[in-house]
Enzyme design. Structure first.
Site, PDB file in Angstrom:
ATOM      1  CB  SER A 274       3.279 -32.379 -26.642  1.00  0.00           C
ATOM      2  OG  SER A 274       3.122 -31.036 -26.532  1.00  0.00           O
TER       3      SER A 274
ATOM      4  CB  SER B 285       1.755 -31.065 -30.593  1.00  0.00           C
ATOM      5  OG  SER B 285       2.052 -31.413 -29.382  1.00  0.00           O
TER       6      SER B 285
ATOM      7  CE  LYS C 288      -0.808 -30.158 -26.708  1.00  0.00           C
ATOM      8  NZ  LYS C 288       0.613 -29.835 -26.660  1.00  0.00           N
TER       9      LYS C 288
END
Length: 430
Positions: free
Chosen positions: A137, A192, A140
């Site tokens: 993640s 997240s 991101k």
């Protein structure tokens, strides 16, 4: 009544039997009791990367998450820049420290890591900086940079069942819910949320178009180890990044005031969504609070915030920053474990190490922001069976015209000059 631990019961029994034996004057032999079972764990050791095991691609996946869809090819490893982006020492695969610096902190389970200066771009210390690993993640950060430069934050988006059905971590978007892009960005960065990533990507043209935009931005920033396969960071075919790349992607994101604000936000209120009319027993889903999942923010003096990540293939990933005495440092971790200490604690130790180094200390550099528009790095194809790389020009070295080109240009200029002069003479004769 709470029973004592089995080990304690065994000890008490042994004591009673021993006392009885003494009272009987040794006439009864004490029974021999088996020692309580013991468990051992493998001693911790920092992963060794001296032989550059991930020079061209991440470790082999442990599941089928990276198997291409039917009819789709398997992505080839990304080309390797030669020499490495950021300086010669960024091509080293072990621990890279300044000359005369103390040893790196112990108990760091991250296979690759980097400490860098957010403002100057100096790389203070690193381990396998250009080794290829999965970002989970932390990718991101790249999605947020694209979205914050494209979407209007006050636009209201309606949640869909597709948002709610995404795999992995979800913040709690529901079909029919009304969310501003600001709230979606907060959910993306703070919690997240893969459902938030899906809702954001839908506005950018869908997953495929969003991934293409993410990869285009990464390339323009010289992040040549990076290839996003999904907007959220879920593992997919060809997914890759490096500690060096994640550092420069985070540095780029931190130039956006809203990104810096969101990673530093501790808690927000997030909207609920209405009941599903197709489910008779369903009821309205009220709003709720969303907290930041980055523990460094709450436990490290001067923490600015960051981004966490985890998948089975990527393991623990982390990127964050902190400020002390006007100095802002960033730290990245890739393929870490929760032992011997949690990733945020490993990051804290590396930040302490970086802050203790003198200003101006460096083992490499991140590209200047002014250079990002037109990358000129030459790339080498991945090593073949013989293991040799194709040599290429330095990434920031511009090509200058050779002598032949200069003579041709000079000749053209001379001819134009003579033609103009002849024209003036003709005019005077008239």
């Amino acid at each position: 009544m709470k029973l004592p631990h089995p080990r304690h019961r065994t000890a008490r029994l042994a004591g009673v039997l021993t006392a009885a034996t003494l009272l009987l004057g040794g006439m009864v032999a004490a029974p021999v009791l088996a020692a309580p079972p013991t468990t051992t764990t493998t001693p911790f050791s920092t992963p060794n990367t001296d032989n550059c095991p991930q020079k061209t691609k991440p470790p082999a996946p442990i599941d089928s998450s990276e198997v291409p869809a039917p009819g789709q090819p398997t992505p080839a490893p990304l080309p390797v820049p030669v020499p490495p982006v950021g300086g010669t020492r960024m091509g080293e695969c072990g621990v890279v420290l300044p000359k005369g610096a103390p040893p790196a902190p112990k108990d760091i389970s991250a296979t690759a890591w980097m400490v860098s200066d957010l403002d100057t771009g100096e790389v203070l210390a690193a381990k396998d900086p250009h080794g290829r690993y999965r970002p989970a993640s932390t990718i991101k950060v790249l999605l947020a940079t694209v979205a914050l430069r494209t979407l209007k934050l006050d636009t209201v988006v309606t949640g869909t069942q597709e948002d709610a059905n995404v795999d992995g971590t979800r913040v709690g978007i529901g079909p029919g819910g009304q969310y501003t892009n600001r709230q979606l960005m907060q959910a993306l960065i703070m919690a997240s949320g893969n459902d938030a990533a899906h809702a954001i990507a839908a506005q950018l043209g869908g997953d495929e178009a969003t991934v293409a935009r993410m990869n285009q931005l990464a390339k323009s920033l010289y992040a040549f180890d990076t290839r996003a396969a999904t907007p959220s960071g879920l593992d997919g075919p060809g997914m890759s990044t490096s500690a060096y790349d994640l550092s420069l992607l985070f540095r780029e994101a931190m130039t956006l005031p809203l990104f810096a604000e969101f990673i530093h936000t501790e808690q927000i209120e997030f909207p609920g969504y209405p009941k599903n009319p197709k489910i008779p027993e369903d009821t309205d889903h009220p709003g709720f609070f969303v907290g930041n999942d980055n523990q460094l923010l709450f436990n490290y003096d001067g923490a600015l915030g960051g981004k966490t990540g985890f998948t089975d293939d990527a393991r623990q990933t982390f990127v964050a920053a902190a400020e002390r005495n006007g100095r802002r440092l960033a730290v990245t971790l890739l393929q870490a474990e929760v032992r011997p200490v949690r990733p945020w604690e490993q990051a804290a130790r590396l930040l302490d190490y970086g802050f203790a180094l003198p200003r101006g200390t460096e083992v490499g550099t991140l590209p200047n922001h002014a250079d990002r528009a037109a990358p000129t790095a030459a790339l080498a194809t991945p090593p073949g069976p013989e293991g040799g790389d194709v040599l290429a020009s330095p990434p920031h070295e511009r090509e200058y015209p050779g002598p032949r080109t200069l003579l041709m240009v000079g000749g053209i200029v001379l001819i134009l000059f003579l033609l103009l002069k002849a024209r003036r003479v003709n005019r005077q004769r008239r």
